[in-house]
Scaffold this active site. Structure first.
Site, PDB file in Angstrom:
ATOM      1  N   ARG A 104     -10.352 -11.604   1.593  1.00  0.00           N
ATOM      2  CA  ARG A 104     -11.268 -12.611   1.062  1.00  0.00           C
ATOM      3  C   ARG A 104     -10.622 -13.995   1.038  1.00  0.00           C
ATOM      4  O   ARG A 104     -11.324 -14.991   1.063  1.00  0.00           O
ATOM      5  CB  ARG A 104     -11.768 -12.169  -0.317  1.00  0.00           C
ATOM      6  CG  ARG A 104     -10.728 -12.079  -1.383  1.00  0.00           C
ATOM      7  CD  ARG A 104     -11.174 -11.195  -2.543  1.00  0.00           C
ATOM      8  NE  ARG A 104     -11.143  -9.777  -2.168  1.00  0.00           N
ATOM      9  CZ  ARG A 104     -11.396  -8.776  -3.016  1.00  0.00           C
ATOM     10  NH1 ARG A 104     -11.744  -9.029  -4.258  1.00  0.00           N
ATOM     11  NH2 ARG A 104     -11.346  -7.523  -2.600  1.00  0.00           N
ATOM     12  N   LYS A 162       0.838  -1.196   0.000  1.00  0.00           N
ATOM     13  CA  LYS A 162       0.000   0.000   0.000  1.00  0.00           C
ATOM     14  C   LYS A 162       0.875   1.249   0.000  1.00  0.00           C
ATOM     15  O   LYS A 162       2.016   1.199   0.465  1.00  0.00           O
ATOM     16  CB  LYS A 162      -0.843   0.032   1.271  1.00  0.00           C
ATOM     17  CG  LYS A 162      -1.918  -1.024   1.366  1.00  0.00           C
ATOM     18  CD  LYS A 162      -2.622  -0.922   2.716  1.00  0.00           C
ATOM     19  CE  LYS A 162      -3.616  -2.043   2.905  1.00  0.00           C
ATOM     20  NZ  LYS A 162      -4.821  -1.902   2.081  1.00  0.00           N
TER      21      LYS A 162
END
Lengths: 497, 476
Positions: B326, B252
């Site tokens: 996920r 990030k």
């Protein structure tokens, strides 16, 4: 447009044929009889080919058989799934698949044995919609590379009923095509003035068309729309289209009209808050909301819908220039409310603000539905499968959702609320035109809601659905005309006298 | 955690809060102040009165009979105004128990703060530590508070976990903190890396591979009470517990990365909900499965392009290592539905930036495989002031996940993707036929600034929603 005719179901002796086949057809069913007839003519070639291709008749399954004999150039089998579960949408899809598979043939027949006349008309509609192509600017394409299908005979036992249903279907297809044409046109051709001229041509369908130029809009006080327009050398327009189809028979009092409002930014550079270069060419379709409204009005007139409807489009070009609107500018909208322009690329809502206020004030409509390619946020929210919608009316919302389900132009409701509205508070004006990244499509809707004056209203954010990058059953890639069929269905189901 | 005393008098309180409807007459000592300030009892209005007999705070309720949310807000406003006082009283003598508990819960939630890591005294720091709830019937109210207070305790527990920085709350630390739940009768089991490998939770292991702190699966079990405990399958909560999320190799940007300590808020909410159920002795059996891992960059990190074999047997092509939530949920969901055959499974995760773009900071995204369950989740959220909005999983969202090399890919490359819908479509592949709801709580797990209604920092979003969902739907 594909030339559609309906005829008795007799197996043709030559040319191309599409067979729409039910899944697991029982012996003795119309589908089985159709296959038998095809086999009898071709010495069993059709059945053999289908068995080899493992064609089972599942919905969307397609198999092409070339020159199977009996003078037929091509037989296309298209699966329908279970007939008992066949919706209009499925029938349209089957027609679309057939048209795609028959594109190389100048003329063809499609056998809809076992389907009702209305379903046969749906097959015709699907085929016509899939056959659309925007060809105007291809000058060197070889004739053999062009799709050829021009005539389609739809074979049905209920030809008269199918013809009846096709009257409306044809008008829908024409409205869709008009909308796709407008959206496909490049921005140097389709300026606001040019689009207004094309709207004027709808007078031939019985619509009344009024065109407003910059002088009239300035005089009215359209500070928001004019602010967007002032950077461009191309003058803005507002076009108001009236369709009075409800009639004023004895004892009938004039009902309030329905109103449809479209964002028509014929090209959106972003203005001074200019967009990145990559993909900017897509911004020619930033008038797709307006394109849908024009297509819808043409459809209503084309099928002589028994309804009074107003269509209004706000047409501007958003350009950076020495005269362009700046971030920080404060504009006064037609409603009197002031807006601080934070980002000149959030221009669609500024255009809609003035047009919606005008619409509700001038026509006191039963409801207003606006369509706009408004936000990237709605694409990140829902993708390309659903348009997002926002509404202050639960009944209308449910009706719209059902119309989307029926036509395949699907919509998903998104929330409104005070907490979101707070995001567009301005320190200097009544509101600002953007509320930040979080909930970006919602804050855009909150902005628009401030200009509907409490009237029943739906805002459709079609940024993710106006243009398609791949073919689907009834929509070739490119302009989809999303909204035309959705709203036509809404009107037809609930609002015609 | 704020202490709440339910009593008929509050001699130690330094101020008393009196709720007032619009137009209702103020208590006599406040009459002059009300007249002078024009306090009218509107919702959101407060009026502080320094009366000879003691300090008073009037809190407006508005015209309508305030619902649960209204009482909760009134309590929060009261606490916000009086945070500087160590002990205050809430006058609930005119309230029915449901109103009184919502009023008190609002005050306790607003008074929460995380001070464990502050070592220097701050003169202006909030000091509110105890609240007296004044009533004429302390016993009756104590019973009612048992239910509401459990939700507050669960939310506070979750907030404390979310507030902890990434160096102090590794997967192992998180698991240790769950020991608190055993005191309330919740069974706690932890599957370590070797066990995860033995059982084949390949997706969870891959996400945790780059970190020096190995991944864990924590399982909490509340057996319930009475007939339900013997006969009913449990309700399952599954939480994403990424104790710190660097994004992995798809790292990030630096700006704002410190907030990624909160990327375990889903797991914290599930743990908090279990605490709430146990503390109020819910008859409903429940389990929580927490997928705990750190998504770090390291020599053993999983890579974009890797293909993982998940517990379900399904192979997954990794596209972006920052879509790790996920993956850990895929294994945790599959583990939960196979092991317990739950009657419903609800997962919570700070999953996507896409949901923040879609719904902002005012609603969580709700995806589901079961409309009735989804409606119940939405109703529970509405009731406790943790609102959600239903979002779609279309056939196209699932089709987008088709992979050229594996059974499916877990996300799509490029910006402008409906990533929240894609994530939900992905998760649905791992729940078999179990009725399932997925809450994407990204954007809801923290409050950027303090307001009258919310403390700054972790919100505990989801704890009270899950507790209420169980009460409304699974205890009958």
């Amino acid at each position: 447009m594909l030339d559609i005719a309906f005829a008795k179901p007799v197996l043709p002796k030559s040319g191309a044929l599409a067979l729409l086949l039910e899944q697991d057809a029982a012996a003795g069913s119309p589908t089985a009889a159709l296959l038998e007839a095809a086999d009898a003519a071709t010495d069993g070639a059709v059945s053999r080919a289908l068995a080899t291709a493992e064609f089972k008749g599942r919905r969307g399954q397609t198999t092409t058989i070339l020159a199977p004999g009996a003078g037929l150039s091509r037989v296309v089998a298209v699966g329908l799934g279970k007939l008992a579960e066949l919706s209009d949408r499925h029938a349209e899809d089957a027609g679309g698949h057939a048209a795609a598979a028959l594109a190389r043939e100048p003329a063809a027949a499609v056998a809809t044995v076992g389907l009702t006349g209305a379903q046969a008309a749906s097959v015709a509609l699907g085929a016509a919609l899939r056959g659309y192509r925007f060809d105007r600017y291809r000058t060197t394409e070889k004739p053999e590379d062009k799709p050829k299908l021009a005539k389609l005979a739809v074979l049905t036992a209920e030809a008269a009923k199918a013809r009846d249903a096709w009257t409306a279907g044809r008008a829908v297809a024409e409205g869709v095509f008009l909308s796709r044409d407008l959206v496909s046109e490049p921005p140097n051709v389709l300026t606001p003035a040019e689009m207004a001229e094309r709207c004027r041509k709808l007078e031939s369908l019985g619509l009344k068309v009024e065109v407003f130029g910059p002088k009239e809009m300035t005089k009215l006080g359209f500070g928001a729309l004019m602010g967007v327009a002032m950077g461009s050398a191309c003058e803005p327009r507002m076009v108001v289209m009236h369709w009075n189809g409800a009639g004023t028979g004895k004892g009938r009092k004039a009902a309030k009209p329905l109103a449809f409002v479209g964002k028509g930014v014929t090209f959106d550079t972003g203005g001074i808050s200019i967009k990145p270069a990559g993909g900017m060419e897509d911004m020619k379709w930033d008038m797709a909301g307006a394109g849908a409204v024009v297509g819808l009005m043409a459809t209503l007139a084309g099928r002589k819908a028994k309804v009074d409807a107003i269509g209004i489009v706000g047409l501007v070009e958003n350009m950076p220039s020495g005269t362009a609107q700046r971030p920080g500018d404060v504009v006064k909208t037609y409603s009197g409310q002031t807006v601080e322009v934070i980002n000149t690329d959030a221009e669609g809502r500024l255009v809609l603000a003035d047009v919606l206020w005008y619409c509700q004030q001038k026509f006191d409509p039963r409801f207003m539905i606006d369509l706009a390619t408004l936000t990237g946020a709605i694409i990140i929210s829902l993708g390309h499968e659903y348009a997002g919608f926002f509404s202050n009316d639960d009944t209308l919302s449910e009706q719209l959702r059902a119309a989307g389900e029926a036509t395949g132009e699907q919509v998903w409701r998104m929330p409104l609320g005070e907490a979101y509205d707070k995001q567009i508070k301005s320190d200097i004006a009544d509101m600002k035109n953007v509320g930040g990244r979080p909930g970006g499509a919602i804050t855009a809707a909150q902005f628009i809601q401030r200009f509907v004056n409490g009237k029943p209203w739906v805002h459709l954010d079609i940024a993710g659905t106006a243009w398609s990058s791949k073919d689907s059953a009834v929509t070739p890639k490119g302009a989809t005309a999303f909204g035309v069929r959705l709203l036509d269905r809404l009107v037809a189901t609930h609002f015609e006298s | 955690m704020i202490r709440l005393h339910i009593a008929a008098s509050a001699p130690e309180a330094l101020a008393t809060v009196v709720p007032l409807r619009a137009g209702a007459p103020p208590p006599a000592p406040a009459a002059a102040a009300v007249a002078a300030t024009g306090f009218a009892g509107h919702a959101g209005e407060t009026c502080e009165v320094f009366a000879p007999a003691g300090r008073l705070l009037l809190v407006g309720l508005g015209d309508d009979v305030a619902g649960e949310a209204g009482w909760h807000a009134a309590g929060a406003r009261a606490a916000a105004a009086l945070l500087a006082l160590p002990r205050i009283a809430l006058d609930a003598t005119a309230l029915v128990p449901d109103q009184a508990t919502a009023f008190a819960a609002g005050a306790c939630m607003r008074a929460w703060r995380f001070t464990r890591l502050k070592t220097l005294a701050e003169p202006d720091a909030p000091r509110l530590a105890a609240i007296d709830l004044l009533t004429r019937t302390p016993e009756a109210l104590a019973a009612a508070w048992g239910r509401a207070g459990a939700g507050v305790a669960g939310a506070s527990f979750a907030r404390d976990l979310v507030a902890e920085p990434g160096n102090l709350l590794t997967p192992a630390d998180f698991a240790e903190r769950l020991a608190l739940l055993t005191r309330h009768g919740v069974g706690v089991a932890v599957l370590d890396r070797a066990e995860l490998a033995r059982q084949g939770l390949g997706a969870l292991l891959a996400v945790g591979a780059g970190s020096a702190h190995p991944p864990l699966l924590a399982v909490l079990r509340w057996k319930g009470r009475g007939t339900l405990a013997r006969t009913a399958a449990p309700v399952a909560f599954v939480g994403k517990g990424i104790t710190f999320d660097t994004g992995g190799l798809c790292i990030k940007p630096a700006a704002g990365m410190e907030e990624m300590r909160a990327d375990m808020a889903g797991a914290a909410a599930c743990a908090g909900a279990m605490l709430a159920l146990a503390q109020r002795d819910s008859p409903c059996p429940a389990i929580a499965v927490l997928a705990l891992a750190e998504n770090a960059t390291g020599a053993a990190s999983y890579r974009p392009g890797d293909v993982l074999r998940s517990l379900s047997g399904r192979t997954i092509e990794v596209v972006d290592t920052d879509a790790e939530g996920r993956l850990v949920l895929a294994d945790a969901l599959a583990w939960a539905v196979r092991r317990y055959r739950p009657r419903a499974v609800i997962d919570l995760a700070t999953l996507t930036g896409s949901i923040v773009t879609a719904l902002g900071h005012h609603r969580a995204g709700l995806f589901d495989s079961d409309p009735a369950l989804a409606e119940a989740v939405a109703a529970a959220g509405e009731a406790v002031g943790e609102p959600v909005w239903r979002m779609p999983i279309g056939p196209g969202h699932r089709a987008d996940l088709d992979s050229d090399i594996a059974d499916l890919r877990h996300c799509l490359p490029g910006r402008m993707q409906p990533d929240a819908c894609h994530a939900a479509a992905f998760l649905r592949e791992f729940v078999d036929d179990t009725p399932w709801a997925h809450l994407d709580i990204a954007g809801m797990e923290q409050q950027a600034e303090a307001s009258d209604l919310h403390a700054v920092g972790p919100t505990g979003f989801g704890v009270r929603l899950l507790d209420r969902l169980v009460a409304m739907r699974f205890e009958g």
